[in-house]
Every structure is written in structure tokens, then in C-alpha cells.
Design a protein around this motif. Structure first.
Motif, PDB file in Angstrom:
ATOM      1  N   GLY A 332       0.821  -1.219   0.000  1.00 30.71           N
ATOM      2  CA  GLY A 332       0.000   0.000   0.000  1.00 30.71           C
ATOM      3  C   GLY A 332       0.848   1.259   0.000  1.00 30.71           C
ATOM      4  O   GLY A 332       0.503   2.256  -0.647  1.00 30.71           O
ATOM      5  N   ALA A 333       1.967   1.213   0.715  1.00 25.40           N
ATOM      6  CA  ALA A 333       2.872   2.361   0.743  1.00 25.40           C
ATOM      7  C   ALA A 333       3.435   2.630  -0.646  1.00 25.40           C
ATOM      8  O   ALA A 333       3.516   3.788  -1.090  1.00 25.40           O
ATOM      9  CB  ALA A 333       3.998   2.105   1.743  1.00 25.40           C
ATOM     10  N   LEU A 334       3.822   1.581  -1.359  1.00 27.67           N
ATOM     11  CA  LEU A 334       4.366   1.750  -2.711  1.00 27.67           C
ATOM     12  C   LEU A 334       3.295   2.271  -3.668  1.00 27.67           C
ATOM     13  O   LEU A 334       3.561   3.133  -4.522  1.00 27.67           O
ATOM     14  CB  LEU A 334       4.943   0.429  -3.213  1.00 27.67           C
ATOM     15  N   THR A 335       2.072   1.762  -3.528  1.00 26.85           N
ATOM     16  CA  THR A 335       0.970   2.237  -4.365  1.00 26.85           C
ATOM     17  C   THR A 335       0.732   3.727  -4.153  1.00 26.85           C
ATOM     18  O   THR A 335       0.563   4.495  -5.111  1.00 26.85           O
ATOM     19  CB  THR A 335      -0.328   1.458  -4.037  1.00 26.85           C
ATOM     20  N   ARG A 336       0.757   4.143  -2.889  1.00 27.66           N
ATOM     21  CA  ARG A 336       0.560   5.558  -2.583  1.00 27.66           C
ATOM     22  C   ARG A 336       1.688   6.408  -3.189  1.00 27.66           C
ATOM     23  O   ARG A 336       1.451   7.485  -3.712  1.00 27.66           O
ATOM     24  CB  ARG A 336       0.496   5.773  -1.075  1.00 27.66           C
ATOM     25  N   LEU A 337       2.904   5.906  -3.098  1.00 25.92           N
ATOM     26  CA  LEU A 337       4.056   6.629  -3.648  1.00 25.92           C
ATOM     27  C   LEU A 337       3.897   6.872  -5.150  1.00 25.92           C
ATOM     28  O   LEU A 337       4.103   7.982  -5.646  1.00 25.92           O
ATOM     29  CB  LEU A 337       5.339   5.835  -3.400  1.00 25.92           C
ATOM     30  N   PHE A 338       3.546   5.821  -5.885  1.00 24.49           N
ATOM     31  CA  PHE A 338       3.406   5.951  -7.334  1.00 24.49           C
ATOM     32  C   PHE A 338       2.261   6.903  -7.697  1.00 24.49           C
ATOM     33  O   PHE A 338       2.380   7.717  -8.618  1.00 24.49           O
ATOM     34  CB  PHE A 338       3.183   4.579  -7.970  1.00 24.49           C
ATOM     35  N   ALA A 339       1.150   6.786  -6.971  1.00 31.24           N
ATOM     36  CA  ALA A 339       0.009   7.659  -7.256  1.00 31.24           C
ATOM     37  C   ALA A 339       0.365   9.122  -6.977  1.00 31.24           C
ATOM     38  O   ALA A 339       0.068  10.018  -7.785  1.00 31.24           O
ATOM     39  CB  ALA A 339      -1.194   7.227  -6.417  1.00 31.24           C
ATOM     40  N   PHE A 340       1.017   9.367  -5.850  1.00 29.14           N
ATOM     41  CA  PHE A 340       1.374  10.735  -5.471  1.00 29.14           C
ATOM     42  C   PHE A 340       2.377  11.324  -6.456  1.00 29.14           C
ATOM     43  O   PHE A 340       2.243  12.459  -6.909  1.00 29.14           O
ATOM     44  CB  PHE A 340       1.948  10.738  -4.048  1.00 29.14           C
TER      45      PHE A 340
END
Length: 461
Positions: A332-340
Motif C-alpha cells: 500500500g505504501a508503494l501504491t501511494r508513492l506511485f500515485a502521489f
């Protein structure tokens, strides 16, 4: 609204929900009428109507109104005169022993089976996307063996471990593999909660024979989170009888739980015994190498969706080191990083990572204290906290004390003299002896090794 217009809308819904969800939930819907802002649909079962209402109603309403219809709500009615289904026959491979031939499933039971089989399997959770490392290699190998669908070698297969370690991923992967390689097999995957729900519904509607026929007709039964039925006596009894009936017919059972069967509180001894008679496999907490491998695998998946984004050296290593307890949080942290990063148009570097994931990184900084370890160990061994800290040298107190000292050395940054002071002012050599003793016993005493692992997992949870 005409049937032709509903047909066009269904094509839009197909693109929105995907092929699996469309085939399972949208395609069986039969449009009946639109009157006074209420769109009425016919569904094969109540279960399906409830599921569509909870999960897809907003999307259907949006598409209807976008198409120019004025619809405030949806209404689902079970078809009063559903066409009769052909009753499934017993596979030839099962008919060799006439005493074990299962009775055909009734029409009601088949409706229920169709609904339960549609308990969504996540298309992302396959063996190809499962990252294998030392902590999960045995569980992966066992799951692969079962997914081949050959002769049953160990029954049941029980996968257990903490949150976010890959149990559900492996369960879904097994189901996908079996459905792909052996479409003739009747594979039923559901959660323990769904099993209980079906059992209670059958009792209420007086359809226990349908329920029994349904669950005894499967070739592979997969039950996720079996700890859910602990303490529910009637459900456990029916699960016990279902388990026995399937094993007697040499049908595969696959179970997952958040802890070993023998450690599930309020689970009946006879159920524990049945679960322990097969292969019980532990998914250990992830190590640094496995977490890094998972992140690298996710980055490869994201490369197609975010072709213009780049990730700086050291970011994945930083995340694998800092977020250590839960793979779901890590992903989830990686997903948030890419989206941001895609929204602000920046490279994923350390500065952006720390800004974007400040809350996640703070949560992962929780420090385990000596006092917390002492309390957990005293609860685990059912002794008083004062006995762990106190001067008594009885074996029933000394061994838990040494385990607590070992965990303090492993899980905290306290020095040996500091740990000794927290254990009633003991000398650092006493702590050193206790730590060394537990290290030796872990290699020779399986119970001590299991105790230490369980306590460490509870403290890091």
C-alpha cells in the motif's frame, strides 16, 4: 428502458467491473421494468441480489442515469419460475466406490453453490505474482503440490501465519490453478464466515439436506480464516462432519488460519485434531530480502501503468527496512508513492518518500519495551509478572525469565546491564547466560523454539 438499451449498458458494466465480476454478478441480472424511478431486476438467488446491491448498485445507478434514465434505486426479485437446472452427475472418478457416491445436488443447493463459487477470486493473486523467499518457501511448495490436482497426498493442507504474510494469496493461487488446469473439478473457495452464514441460513430455512449435499459434493473445499468459527459450537460441529465426509471420499481440503490449529482458542479439540492430521505449514514473518523482492516485483507491475515515473536508488531498500511487519502495508505504501508522484509529476526520491509516507513510517517506528516483553511473557506462561522479575529460581520461573531476557536482547536496543537492572537488578552476566541458554535450546527443544517465535510475533504485531 428497453432490453436493447440494457444490453448496451451491460457492455459498459463489463468494461467497468472486469470479465470475472461481470460473468458472476452482472450477466445473470434480468431487467424487468423501470417504474416510478425504480429499476426492477430478476436474480437467480437472494444471495446474488444482496451481493449486487451492496457492491455494484451505485455503479449500475450511475450508468443508468448517464444513459438518460431517471432511476433513484434498484430492486432485486428472485425469479419465481427459474428454469430448472440439469442436476450435476457424479464424476466417473468418484463412482468407483458405490458406498461413497455423493447424492446429486438439489436445485436449491446448486443455486447456493453458484453464489458461493463466485466469492471473488482476486485475479492478481496467482503463483506467478507470489514472491518466494525463505520465510514462505515451504508454504509455496505445498500450495503448488496441491494445485496440481493429482492424488491427495496430505489432507488437509493448513496454511497459517500472521496478517499480511500471503495466506489468502496462496489460497487464491491454488483455486486459480485448479480451475485452469482441471476445469472438471468442483472447487469451492469461501471464508469461514460464509460457511457459517450458509449453515445458519440452512437452519433457518430448514434446508439442512441441501446444505449437506452442497458441501459434500465438492472435489476441493477451501476455507479461509477458519479461526472465525472458534466458539461457535453448532457451526464447528457441522464443519467437523463436513470435514470427515470429504476426507472419507478422498477429496482435498485446504484451510487457512491466523495461528496454528492447536493455538486457536475455543476451537473444539476434535476439530483441532482433524486439522492437525494433515500438513500444517507456517508462513513466517517476512525478512528484508523477501520484502525487497516483493517491492521490486510491484515496481515491475507498475511500470506499464506509470511509464514516465522513475524511482531513485535506495528508496526500495529504505521501505523494505522500515516497513517490516505487514506486506499489505508495504504494498500500500508503494501504491501511494506511485500515485502521489504521478499527480505531482516528480521522481520518487527519498524526500518525496518521507513526505508522502510520514504517517506510515511513524507507525512502523513503534518501539518494543522491556516492560512490554515481560508482561507478554508472563501472560504467555501464565505466571505473575513479579515472579519473572523476582529472585525465585524455580524452573517454572527461570525458563520464562530467560526467554524474556532473550527477547529483550533481540527486540530492544537496551544493553545487557540495562536489561539486568529491569529484571530485579541482576548482573549482566546473568542476562548473557540466559540469552545463550535460549539460543542453545532453540536448536534442540522444539517447544522453546515455538514459544519464542510465537512471543516475537505477538510483540511485533
Amino acid at each position: 428502458m428497453t432490453q436493447e438499451k440494457w444490453g448496451l449498458l451491460r457492455n459498459k458494466l463489463l468494461k467497468a467491473v472486469g470479465r470475472n465480476n461481470y460473468t458472476t454478478w452482472i450477466e445473470p441480472l434480468e431487467f424487468k421494468e423501470l417504474q416510478n424511478g425504480v429499476a426492477v431486476f430478476s436474480v437467480p438467488t437472494n444471495f446474488m441480489g444482496n451481493y449486487v446491491s451492496q457492491n455494484f448498485a451505485d455503479l449500475i445507478l450511475y450508468e443508468l442515469n448517464t444513459a438518460g434514465e431517471t432511476v433513484q434505486r434498484l430492486d432485486f426479485h428472485v425469479a419465481a419460475n427459474s428454469p430448472a437446472r440439469p442436476k450435476p452427475t457424479v464424476p466417473a472418478t468418484r463412482a468407483a466406490d458405490p458406498e461413497r457416491v455423493t447424492a446429486p445436488v438439489t436445485e436449491v443447493a446448486q443455486d447456493a453453490l453458484d453464489s458461493l463459487q463466485a466469492a471473488p477470486l482476486d485475479s492478481r493473486f496467482t503463483f506467478d505474482s507470489f514472491v518466494v523467499g525463505k520465510p514462505n518457501e515451504l508454504a509455496h511448495a505445498a500450495a503448488r503440490r496441491v494445485s496440481e490436482g493429482g492424488p491427495v497426498t496430505f489432507n488437509p493442507l493448513v496454511l497459517y501465519g500472521g496478517v499480511g504474510l500471503g495466506k489468502t494469496h496462496l489460497m487464491h493461487a491454488i483455486a486459480w490453478e485448479l480451475k485452469t488446469k482441471h476445469p472438471e473439478l468442483n472447487v469451492l473457495y469461501l471464508s469461514a464466515e460464509q460457511f457459517m452464514y450458509r449453515f445458519v441460513q440452512a437452519l433457518r430455512e430448514r434446508r439442512m439436506m441441501d446444505f449437506k449435499h452442497l458441501f459434500r459434493s465438492v472435489d476441493v473445499l477451501m476455507v479461509d480464516d477458519v479461526q472465525f468459527i472458534a466458539g461457535k459450537d453448532s457451526t464447528q460441529e457441522e464443519f467437523f462432519h463436513t470435514f470427515n465426509a470429504l476426507v472419507d471420499q478422498n477429496k482435498q481440503i485446504i484451510i487457512s488460519a491466523d495461528r496454528a490449529p492447536g493455538e486457536i482458542k475455543d476451537l473444539e479439540d476434535r476439530v483441532k485434531s482433524r486439522l492437525q492430521c494433515g500438513l500444517v505449514v507456517d508462513l513466517h514473518p517476512t525478512d528484508y530480502e523477501l520484502r525487497l523482492g516483493i517491492l521490486q516485483n510491484k515496481v515491475q507491475q507498475y511500470s506499464s501503468s506509470y511509464p514516465d515515473l522513475s524511482i531513485a536508488d535506495g528508496v526500495l531498500e529504505f521501505l523494505a527496512h522500515r516497513i517490516s511487519t505487514n506486506v499489505r502495508v508495504l504494498e500500500g505504501a508503494l501504491t501511494r508513492l506511485f500515485a502521489f508522484a504521478s499527480l505531482v509529476g516528480r521522481e520518487i526520491d527519498m524526500e518525496l518518500t518521507q513526505d508522502c509516507l510520514a504517517d506510515v513510517l511513524r507507525a512502523s517506528e513503534r518501539k518494543i519495551t522491556v516492560e512490554e516483553i515481560q508482561r507478554k511473557v508472563s501472560e504467555y506462561y501464565n505466571i505473575r509478572l513479579s515472579d519473572i522479575i523476582g529472585p525465585k529460581r524455580l524452573r517454572s520461573y527461570a525458563r520464562p525469565r530467560q526467554v524474556a531476557m532473550y527477547l529483550c536482547k533481540q527486540l530492544t536496543s537496551r544493553s545487557l546491564p540495562e536489561i539486568g537492572r529491569r529484571f530485579g537488578g541482576r548482573d549482566h552476566t546473568t542476562v548473557m547466560h540466559g540469552v545463550k541458554r535460549i539460543e542453545e535450546l532453540k536448536l534442540t527443544d522444539g517447544q522453546i523454539a515455538e514459544d519464542v517465535e510465537m512471543l516475537r510475533r505477538a510483540l511485533e504485531a
